[in-house]
Design an enzyme around this catalytic site. Structure first.
Site, mmCIF file in Angstrom:
data_model
loop_
_atom_site.group_PDB
_atom_site.id
_atom_site.type_symbol
_atom_site.label_atom_id
_atom_site.label_comp_id
_atom_site.label_asym_id
_atom_site.label_seq_id
_atom_site.Cartn_x
_atom_site.Cartn_y
_atom_site.Cartn_z
ATOM 1 N N ASN A 56 -8.885 27.999 38.171
ATOM 2 C CA ASN A 56 -9.103 29.443 38.127
ATOM 3 C C ASN A 56 -9.314 30.012 39.521
ATOM 4 O O ASN A 56 -9.937 29.388 40.374
ATOM 5 C CB ASN A 56 -10.303 29.778 37.247
ATOM 6 C CG ASN A 56 -10.041 29.409 35.804
ATOM 7 O OD1 ASN A 56 -8.898 29.221 35.416
ATOM 8 N ND2 ASN A 56 -11.096 29.292 35.017
ATOM 9 N N ARG A 76 -6.650 41.926 39.204
ATOM 10 C CA ARG A 76 -7.360 40.677 38.834
ATOM 11 C C ARG A 76 -8.716 40.621 39.547
ATOM 12 O O ARG A 76 -9.704 40.188 38.999
ATOM 13 C CB ARG A 76 -6.548 39.427 39.232
ATOM 14 C CG ARG A 76 -5.114 39.315 38.718
ATOM 15 C CD ARG A 76 -5.050 38.976 37.252
ATOM 16 N NE ARG A 76 -5.476 40.055 36.401
ATOM 17 C CZ ARG A 76 -4.783 41.192 36.159
ATOM 18 N NH1 ARG A 76 -3.620 41.396 36.723
ATOM 19 N NH2 ARG A 76 -5.253 42.127 35.366
ATOM 20 N N TYR A 132 -2.837 41.467 41.974
ATOM 21 C CA TYR A 132 -4.054 40.716 42.321
ATOM 22 C C TYR A 132 -5.250 41.649 42.549
ATOM 23 O O TYR A 132 -6.396 41.230 42.309
ATOM 24 C CB TYR A 132 -3.803 39.801 43.530
ATOM 25 C CG TYR A 132 -3.046 38.558 43.111
ATOM 26 C CD1 TYR A 132 -3.692 37.517 42.454
ATOM 27 C CD2 TYR A 132 -1.678 38.452 43.312
ATOM 28 C CE1 TYR A 132 -3.003 36.399 42.032
ATOM 29 C CE2 TYR A 132 -0.975 37.331 42.897
ATOM 30 C CZ TYR A 132 -1.647 36.308 42.254
ATOM 31 O OH TYR A 132 -0.957 35.192 41.825
ATOM 32 N N HIS A 168 -6.379 26.156 43.088
ATOM 33 C CA HIS A 168 -5.344 27.195 43.159
ATOM 34 C C HIS A 168 -5.797 28.423 43.949
ATOM 35 O O HIS A 168 -5.205 29.493 43.842
ATOM 36 C CB HIS A 168 -4.903 27.616 41.755
ATOM 37 C CG HIS A 168 -4.128 26.544 41.048
ATOM 38 N ND1 HIS A 168 -3.893 26.547 39.689
ATOM 39 C CD2 HIS A 168 -3.518 25.423 41.517
ATOM 40 C CE1 HIS A 168 -3.188 25.470 39.367
ATOM 41 N NE2 HIS A 168 -2.953 24.772 40.454
ATOM 42 N N GLY A 208 -10.294 24.293 28.580
ATOM 43 C CA GLY A 208 -9.507 25.519 28.612
ATOM 44 C C GLY A 208 -8.303 25.505 29.522
ATOM 45 O O GLY A 208 -8.019 26.486 30.195
ATOM 46 N N THR A 209 -7.593 24.399 29.512
ATOM 47 C CA THR A 209 -6.330 24.376 30.259
ATOM 48 C C THR A 209 -5.243 23.816 29.367
ATOM 49 O O THR A 209 -5.452 22.838 28.660
ATOM 50 C CB THR A 209 -6.437 23.577 31.584
ATOM 51 O OG1 THR A 209 -5.115 23.346 32.084
ATOM 52 C CG2 THR A 209 -7.161 22.267 31.447
ATOM 53 N N SER A 210 -4.082 24.465 29.405
ATOM 54 C CA SER A 210 -2.973 24.021 28.558
ATOM 55 C C SER A 210 -2.364 22.724 29.102
ATOM 56 O O SER A 210 -1.521 22.118 28.457
ATOM 57 C CB SER A 210 -1.897 25.102 28.521
ATOM 58 O OG SER A 210 -1.434 25.348 29.834
ATOM 59 N N ASP A 215 -10.801 33.015 39.669
ATOM 60 C CA ASP A 215 -12.015 33.842 39.564
ATOM 61 C C ASP A 215 -13.218 33.070 40.100
ATOM 62 O O ASP A 215 -13.133 31.871 40.387
ATOM 63 C CB ASP A 215 -12.232 34.291 38.103
ATOM 64 C CG ASP A 215 -12.596 33.149 37.168
ATOM 65 O OD1 ASP A 215 -13.576 32.427 37.452
ATOM 66 O OD2 ASP A 215 -11.910 32.960 36.145
HETATM 67 P P1 NAD Z 1 -3.226 28.452 30.460
HETATM 68 O O1 NAD Z 1 -3.209 29.928 30.313
HETATM 69 O O2 NAD Z 1 -1.943 27.734 30.643
HETATM 70 O O3 NAD Z 1 -3.935 27.786 29.174
HETATM 71 C C1 NAD Z 1 -5.134 28.308 28.675
HETATM 72 C C2 NAD Z 1 -5.740 27.277 27.746
HETATM 73 O O4 NAD Z 1 -7.035 27.747 27.400
HETATM 74 C C3 NAD Z 1 -4.969 27.083 26.433
HETATM 75 O O5 NAD Z 1 -4.834 25.695 26.166
HETATM 76 C C4 NAD Z 1 -5.857 27.757 25.401
HETATM 77 O O6 NAD Z 1 -5.808 27.128 24.127
HETATM 78 C C5 NAD Z 1 -7.227 27.592 26.016
HETATM 79 N N1 NAD Z 1 -8.202 28.588 25.594
HETATM 80 C C6 NAD Z 1 -8.001 29.885 25.229
HETATM 81 N N2 NAD Z 1 -9.173 30.480 24.934
HETATM 82 C C7 NAD Z 1 -10.142 29.538 25.126
HETATM 83 C C8 NAD Z 1 -11.547 29.541 24.999
HETATM 84 N N3 NAD Z 1 -12.215 30.645 24.615
HETATM 85 N N4 NAD Z 1 -12.214 28.397 25.266
HETATM 86 C C9 NAD Z 1 -11.561 27.273 25.660
HETATM 87 N N5 NAD Z 1 -10.219 27.199 25.807
HETATM 88 C C10 NAD Z 1 -9.520 28.342 25.531
HETATM 89 O O7 NAD Z 1 -4.234 28.155 31.609
HETATM 90 P P2 NAD Z 1 -4.195 27.075 32.746
HETATM 91 O O8 NAD Z 1 -3.829 25.753 32.178
HETATM 92 O O9 NAD Z 1 -5.473 27.232 33.475
HETATM 93 O O10 NAD Z 1 -3.018 27.535 33.690
HETATM 94 C C11 NAD Z 1 -2.970 28.873 34.108
HETATM 95 C C12 NAD Z 1 -2.779 29.039 35.610
HETATM 96 O O11 NAD Z 1 -2.830 30.457 35.878
HETATM 97 C C13 NAD Z 1 -3.904 28.430 36.385
HETATM 98 O O12 NAD Z 1 -3.353 27.598 37.308
HETATM 99 C C14 NAD Z 1 -4.642 29.584 37.062
HETATM 100 O O13 NAD Z 1 -4.513 29.506 38.472
HETATM 101 C C15 NAD Z 1 -3.925 30.836 36.662
HETATM 102 N N6 NAD Z 1 -4.819 31.741 35.884
HETATM 103 C C16 NAD Z 1 -6.107 31.928 36.292
HETATM 104 C C17 NAD Z 1 -6.967 32.749 35.571
HETATM 105 C C18 NAD Z 1 -8.387 32.930 36.055
HETATM 106 O O14 NAD Z 1 -8.674 32.696 37.226
HETATM 107 N N7 NAD Z 1 -9.337 33.319 35.176
HETATM 108 C C19 NAD Z 1 -6.500 33.397 34.424
HETATM 109 C C20 NAD Z 1 -5.163 33.198 34.042
HETATM 110 C C21 NAD Z 1 -4.335 32.366 34.772
#
Ligand code: NAD
Length: 230
Positions: free
Chosen positions: A87, A56, A53, A104, A170-172, A89
């Protein structure tokens, strides 16, 4: 003002240089999440978890919001916008969004490892072994780990139920309970999904998939919504 609720995930921050984890085969920055983002990982190896972390946090401090984050700020001119982000961040805040709920948790805060109500802002990227809460217990990142309850879900669900427009970026939609928010929005409201990949979403009414990256798709949608406003 119409209420716009925006659910964001790691994808909106990808173009700011912060990696998602689904895109790298279930790993987050080369780490297995079971080694760094679970209560068991913390019990096994606090140093490794803090190191993960800290890295990160360093990245988040250096990262800048991209046009996706910035377009959501513009929407506030004509809509009542609430961002519910998965996120950790702080790029929505850096962009200038005024209403952000971190379901989260937040990388720029620490919490007591014994009492999650003791939360402290961090201004440096390093959180070390030996940094303690007011009750004398080790501090940990203020993030919700896999397997932990998500206390903000009740508030997030209530807000989503009242939305006039829902935008998902941008969430799976793989991480529950956050992914379930799309189901609690009213069936009749317009819903937009911005994600370059095909997602396995079935049975959601009035859903338009803008199959683009956030930096292109969000400004495009914001433009349409701002013009539509009357
Ligand atoms: P995920 O990693 O499961 O899914 C990411 C999604 O974003 C995918 O569907 C992908 O196709 C899409 N994506 C990739 N590039 C993109 C872009 N340029 N524009 C739009 N969409 C794009 O992410 P999630 O569903 O948020 O789950 C991940 C978990 O992990 C979250 O709960 C979070 O807490 C944590 N996480 C946070 C961060 C952060 O804070 N930046 C980063 C990674 C993981």
């Amino acid at each position: 003002m119409k209420k716009v609720v925006v659910l964001t995930g790691a994808g909106i921050s990808a173009e700011s240089g912060l990696k998602t984890f689904r895109d790298s085969g279930g790993l987050w920055e080369k780490y297995d999440i079971n080694d760094v983002a679970t209560p068991e990982a913390w019990d096994r190896n606090q140093e490794l978890v803090l190191e993960f972390y800290n890295a990160r946090r360093k990245q988040a401090i250096e990262a800048l919001p991209n046009p996706g984050h910035l377009a959501l700020v513009e929407l506030e001119e004509k809509y009542n916008v609430t961002i519910i982000t998965q996120n950790i961040d702080n790029l929505h805040e850096k962009a200038g969004s005024s209403n952000v709920i971190h379901i989260h948790g937040e990388i720029m805060k620490a919490q007591s490892s014994i009492n999650p109500e003791f939360v402290y802002p961090l201004d440096d990227w390093k959180l070390n072994i030996g940094q303690k809460c007011e009750a004398g217990y080790q501090l940990r990142p203020n993030v919700v780990w896999f397997g932990e309850p998500v206390p903000m879900m009740i508030q997030a669900s209530e807000i989503t139920t009242k939305a006039d427009i829902l935008i998902v970026i941008g969430t799976s939609l793989n991480v529950y309970p956050a992914a379930g928010l799309i189901d609690v929005a009213k069936a009749e409201i317009p819903k937009y999904l911005i994600d370059p990949q095909e997602l396995n979403i079935i049975g959601i009414n009035n859903l338009t998939h803008i199959k683009k990256k956030a930096s292109k798709g969000v400004p495009q949608l914001a433009d349409i919504l701002l013009r539509e406003y009357n």
